[in-house]
Design a protein around this motif. Structure first.
Motif, short mmCIF file in Angstrom:
data_model
loop_
_atom_site.label_atom_id
_atom_site.label_comp_id
_atom_site.label_asym_id
_atom_site.label_seq_id
_atom_site.Cartn_x
_atom_site.Cartn_y
_atom_site.Cartn_z
N VAL A 125 1.54 -9.56 -1.48
CA VAL A 125 2.62 -8.59 -1.75
C VAL A 125 3.60 -9.20 -2.76
O VAL A 125 4.01 -8.55 -3.74
CB VAL A 125 3.35 -8.19 -0.44
CG1 VAL A 125 4.51 -7.25 -0.75
CG2 VAL A 125 2.38 -7.53 0.54
N GLN A 167 -2.54 -3.26 8.77
CA GLN A 167 -3.17 -3.20 7.46
C GLN A 167 -2.57 -2.05 6.63
O GLN A 167 -2.32 -2.20 5.45
CB GLN A 167 -4.64 -2.95 7.74
CG GLN A 167 -5.75 -3.37 6.84
CD GLN A 167 -5.62 -4.48 5.87
OE1 GLN A 167 -5.78 -4.22 4.71
NE2 GLN A 167 -5.38 -5.71 6.25
N ILE A 169 0.43 -0.73 7.05
CA ILE A 169 1.82 -1.09 6.71
C ILE A 169 1.81 -2.00 5.48
O ILE A 169 2.60 -1.85 4.56
CB ILE A 169 2.51 -1.78 7.92
CG1 ILE A 169 2.72 -0.76 9.05
CG2 ILE A 169 3.85 -2.41 7.50
CD1 ILE A 169 3.21 -1.36 10.37
N LYS A 170 0.85 -2.93 5.46
CA LYS A 170 0.76 -3.84 4.32
C LYS A 170 0.36 -3.09 3.05
O LYS A 170 0.86 -3.39 1.96
CB LYS A 170 -0.23 -4.98 4.62
CG LYS A 170 -0.10 -6.13 3.62
CD LYS A 170 -0.78 -7.39 4.12
CE LYS A 170 -0.52 -8.55 3.18
NZ LYS A 170 -1.08 -9.80 3.68
N GLU A 172 1.18 -0.09 2.32
CA GLU A 172 2.41 0.56 1.86
C GLU A 172 3.31 -0.43 1.12
O GLU A 172 3.91 -0.10 0.09
CB GLU A 172 3.16 1.10 3.09
CG GLU A 172 3.50 2.57 2.97
CD GLU A 172 4.26 3.08 4.19
OE1 GLU A 172 3.69 3.02 5.31
OE2 GLU A 172 5.41 3.52 4.01
N LYS A 173 3.40 -1.65 1.66
CA LYS A 173 4.20 -2.69 1.00
C LYS A 173 3.63 -3.01 -0.38
O LYS A 173 4.37 -3.23 -1.34
CB LYS A 173 4.18 -3.98 1.83
CG LYS A 173 5.10 -3.99 3.02
CD LYS A 173 5.04 -5.39 3.66
CE LYS A 173 6.03 -5.53 4.78
NZ LYS A 173 6.02 -6.91 5.33
#
Lengths: 293, 223
Positions: A125, A167, A169-170, A172-173
């Motif tokens: 990220v 996964q 959520i990541k 989206e990040k």
């Protein structure tokens, strides 16, 4: 048309993968490039995949470029700190490499230098944010660059991770950090992939579904057992079994082609990423059977 | 506490082969809880060394081996035994061992233990790493679970693609730190916090060698 232009035009894009050799003999690598040239929209060049030491991604990307292929530089955070990553990104850009895939990287314990110190100074990220900063003429510390980069940056996602919520959520990040396209871990269950795409379509990013050809029922069982985030449904394993040893690979190619055709016809995603892993000569066959050539 | 394990005896013997007489130092804190620097561990080491034809001139389990001044004072009563020794063997962590290095400027000092990590005793003599002493704690943003320590990659923004059924790609015996963080955030009704990107860590906060003068810092904070 570049990879970025192809994706933006709405064309169903195809990317393949080149794994750099372990050693300086690049004749086979160049042979694979010749096979893929003019057929795929871009080729990913892996970065010491599975933490096995090889020729670096950057050099093979440059050779791909010289052979008329558009490279996607895979960049992991395992082996370089933030200074080396940014420096390599600038270096890649001045060599004419414009696509980068930001990933964490397999742990050194998977590879052939198990005593190596894993770096992970930053992670995927944060690397995406760095690429975004470089594209805007600044390094990650905000220092001004003499000339900005012009990367088209992507990331990876595992749609069949269990549990999948962290996964997503990541994912989206990563979108927020500037990812413009995603290439997925290998998928085998189109219905489940559709569910993932229902989520992914809420974001302004392009998604390429990942494919690894099944060579046999044994391979499918191996993937299920040992490769995180891969789930081959039983009906596909049965189909490979029924085909018998002689025709298993051909059946595997048909399965991949059938899935790709469905994704394209039903406009489920924006393209596919075929990871041939040593069977680069089969990529054009898959594309032909999927109606892409 | 600092988790230690005893060095392989062959390796220890290789290190100390040129000496004959030893003074042994343990520690009543972490190394005693680990069973590597307790009075019993020192007795056992004494027997072992005797069996190897060596002499033990004396031994001490100081209260806190890494408290250099306190340990120096405790050792005063053993002055003769210390003087008679060719070398010191320390059965605590690397910090306790280096207390001895400072206390004995003219004698070789050898560690009998390997220092492994900063962790918790979860059951009797079962230890799990909990903290990497990174210099700037992040667990206020990660549901009280340290991803720098509990994830082999130290990832700050979620699980990697290697997570499988809630476990780590490095070993199925390691629960994925980010799945644990996710489960706890969910339980605390705090999933939104997981969507916040954690910026690249400032590793200079943990630059080595660390040094802190707590009294001075307290005065400065007040001022």
């Amino acid at each position: 048309m570049t990879f970025k232009e192809a994706l933006e035009s709405g064309k169903f894009v195809v990317t393949a993968e080149i794994g750099p050799p372990k050693g300086t003999d690049i004749s086979e690598t160049i042979h694979h490039m010749e096979l893929l040239k003019g057929k795929v929209d871009a080729v990913n060049v892996t970065d010491n995949q599975s933490a096995v030491m090889r020729v670096n991604s950057l050099s093979i990307c440059k050779i791909a470029l010289d052979h008329g292929l558009e490279p996607i530089l895979q960049m992991t955070c395992r082996d370089r700190n933030r200074i080396a990553l940014q420096s390599d990104l600038l270096g890649a850009n001045v060599l004419g490499i414009h696509n980068v895939l930001c990933m964490t990287g397999d742990h050194v314990s998977a590879g052939d230098h198990k005593g190596a110190k894993p770096v992970y100074d930053i992670e995927s990220v944060q690397l995406l944010k760095i690429v975004d900063a470089l594209n805007n003429g600044r390094d990650m510390m905000g220092n001004e660059l003499k000339g900005a980069t012009n990367f088209f940056q992507g990331a990876v996602v595992t749609p069949e991770a269990n549990p999948v919520e962290p996964q997503l959520i990541k994912f989206e990040k990563k979108v927020k950090a500037g990812a413009r396209f995603f290439q997925t871990q290998a998928i085998y269950d189109i219905e489940k992939f559709k569910e993932f795409m229902g989520f992914a379509r809420r974001f302004p990013v392009k998604v390429l579904a990942g494919f690894v050809v099944l060579k046999s029922a044994g391979m499918a069982n191996f993937l299920n057992k040992f490769v995180p985030g891969i789930k081959v449904p039983q009906e596909l394993i049965d189909e490979l079994k029924a085909a018998g040893k002689e025709k298993a690979l051909d059946t595997g190619l048909n399965i991949t082609a059938r899935h790709i055709r469905q994704l394209k016809e039903e406009k489920i995603c924006d393209g596919v990423h075929i990871m041939a892993i040593g069977m680069e000569d089969k990529v054009p066959i898959i594309m032909e059977r999927a109606g892409l050539l | 506490m600092i988790i230690t394990k005893q060095k392989d005896r062959d390796k220890l013997m290789e290190c100390i082969k040129k000496h004959d007489k030893f003074f042994l130092i343990g520690c009543s804190e972490c190394a005693t809880l680990c069973g590597t620097g307790s009075p019993e561990a020192l007795d056992e080491m004494e027997e072992f060394l005797k069996g190897q034809g060596k002499t033990v001139t004396g031994k001490l389990v100081p209260k806190t081996g890494c408290q250099t001044l306190g340990t120096k004072i405790e050792l005063k009563k053993d002055k003769e035994a210390c003087d008679a020794a060719d070398a010191i063997i320390v059965m605590s962590c690397g910090a306790g061992t280096q207390s001895a290095t400072e206390i004995f400027p003219d004698k070789p000092v050898y560690p009998a233990n390997d220092s492994l990590f900063l962790g918790n005793m979860t059951r009797f003599q079962m230890f799990d790493e909990r903290c990497s002493l990174c210099g700037e704690c992040v667990i206020g943003m990660t549901a009280g679970i340290c991803p720098i320590t509990n994830c082999p990659k130290g990832l700050l923004n979620g699980p990697c693609g290697g997570m499988s059924d809630g476990n780590c790609e490095v070993s199925p015996d390691i629960p994925c730190a980010w799945v644990r963080i996710y489960e706890r955030q969910k339980r605390l009704d705090n999933i939104e916090e997981m969507k916040e990107t954690i910026e690249a860590k400032d590793w200079s906060k943990g630059q080595k060698p660390g040094r802190l003068y707590a009294k001075k810092q307290k005065e400065e904070t007040k001022g």
